[in-house]
Design a protein around this motif. Structure first.
Motif, PDB file in Angstrom:
ATOM      1  N   LYS A   2      28.390  33.667  57.292  1.00  0.00           N
ATOM      2  CA  LYS A   2      27.159  33.726  58.039  1.00  0.00           C
ATOM      3  C   LYS A   2      25.875  33.343  57.566  1.00  0.00           C
ATOM      4  O   LYS A   2      25.587  33.748  56.386  1.00  0.00           O
ATOM      5  CB  LYS A   2      27.060  35.157  58.581  1.00  0.00           C
ATOM      6  N   VAL A   4      21.996  32.279  57.785  1.00  0.00           N
ATOM      7  CA  VAL A   4      20.825  32.388  58.569  1.00  0.00           C
ATOM      8  C   VAL A   4      19.853  31.132  57.840  1.00  0.00           C
ATOM      9  O   VAL A   4      19.255  31.202  56.644  1.00  0.00           O
ATOM     10  CB  VAL A   4      20.034  33.563  58.377  1.00  0.00           C
ATOM     11  N   PRO A  70      23.725  38.958  56.898  1.00  0.00           N
ATOM     12  CA  PRO A  70      24.180  37.588  56.581  1.00  0.00           C
ATOM     13  C   PRO A  70      24.566  37.441  55.225  1.00  0.00           C
ATOM     14  O   PRO A  70      24.155  37.957  54.260  1.00  0.00           O
ATOM     15  CB  PRO A  70      23.013  36.631  56.959  1.00  0.00           C
TER      16      PRO A  70
END
Length: 319
Positions: A2, A4, A70
């Motif tokens: 993940k 960001v 994240p």
């Protein structure tokens, strides 16, 4: 993974786009490498509902706090190319808010990365204190003066230090994105690089313009002019300090503080820069060595390889 992408207003358009496009390309090509699903969950975030880019485009973003845990927060560059304009941007209220967010997330164990001017935001947050880092080479003198606690090496393209990663000048966003892909799969990173025609660049040294850096300080600028006028002769710190009417220790300290290198290393940079130009023009290497202050071509060959990662043939081929 993940990821960001944390964009602020006046974000450098190419930097943000390169991060997003490279990771999107990795997701598209992942199936051919045996991935069952896309390896990257990429979210574009900001402090407000919308981000306005440096070129005037507006895009909708998620709030940073809306993305839970994240793996990486990546900060693309602000659009600033000079120290004065960057100083004003770093004083903005939203940048100070971003600093607080990054400090909080890093304290909670989140990995943080940035490229180009984005590295200044990380430094403002104190995340680089005592750590190794790189930044855009053109603002390295300003970086050293503003953040003396950071172990800066602006010759490197990507530097990993603990849970923080920094990348070099504008297109360093590309190198940073590939670095993230490589953590998931070196094979996928190689495929992405081939599809996007991306060369591997371990260093910014090939791109640095020494006299541009020198002009950030009056004494270093005089030092640079003296070197160019005396390039073919030997180098003596005592001699040049006397010519500039300063103490040798003053010149030593100023060169290290502004350029992050010794006076001799700066002299070598200027010699290599001149030699590279003459090699590209097709001059004989022995003649070039004499013109830039080296006793023989072998010494020059060694320095070219060490400083640029290139030999004479590569330099002539790239002219």
């Amino acid at each position: 993974m993940k990821v960001v992408v944390f964009a602020l207003d006046d974000v450098f358009d190419s930097g943000m786009a390169v991060l997003l496009d490279t990771l999107a390309t990795a997701n598209e090509l992942a199936a051919s490498q045996g991935f069952d699903k896309a390896p990257f969950d990429v979210r574009l975030t900001g402090l407000r509902k919308r981000v306005r880019t440096a070129l005037g485009f507006t895009t909708t973003v998620e709030p940073l706090d809306a993305v839970r845990k994240p793996d990486w927060i990546v900060v693309p560059a602000l659009n600033a190319k000079q120290a004065d304009s960057l100083t004003l941007r770093l004083q903005r209220r939203d940048v100070q808010e971003a600093v607080e967010h990054l400090q909080r997330r890093h304290a909670n164990g989140i990995n943080i990365a940035a490229a180009c001017i984005g590295t200044f935001v990380l430094a403002e947050a104190g995340l680089l204190d005592g750590e190794e880092a790189t930044t855009t080479w053109s603002l390295a003198p300003f970086f050293r003066q503003r953040y003396p606690a950071v172990k800066l090496d602006d010759s490197r393209m990507v530097v990993e230090s603990g849970r923080v990663v920094t990348a070099g000048a504008a297109m360093g966003h590309l190198d940073l994105a590939l670095w993230l892909v490589r953590r998931v799969s070196p094979e996928l990173a190689e495929l992405v690089a081939r599809f996007m025609l991306i060369d591997r660049r371990a260093s910014q040294a090939h791109y640095i313009i020494p006299d541009y850096l020198a002009h950030s300080d009056p004494l270093i600028s005089k030092f640079e002019r003296w070197i160019r006028d005396n390039l073919s002769g030997g180098f003596s710190l005592l001699e040049v300090a006397h010519a500039l009417a300063v103490h040798p220790r003053t010149l030593q300290r100023r060169t290290e503080a502004i350029l992050g290198k010794s006076p001799l290393e700066f002299v070598q940079d200027l010699r290599i820069e001149r030699a590279r130009h003459l090699i590209s023009a097709g001059h004989n290497l022995e003649d070039i060595a004499a013109e830039v202050g080296y006793a023989d071509a072998a010494t020059l060959r060694t320095l070219l390889r060490r400083k640029l990662g290139q030999g004479v043939r590569e330099i002539r081929r790239l002219k």
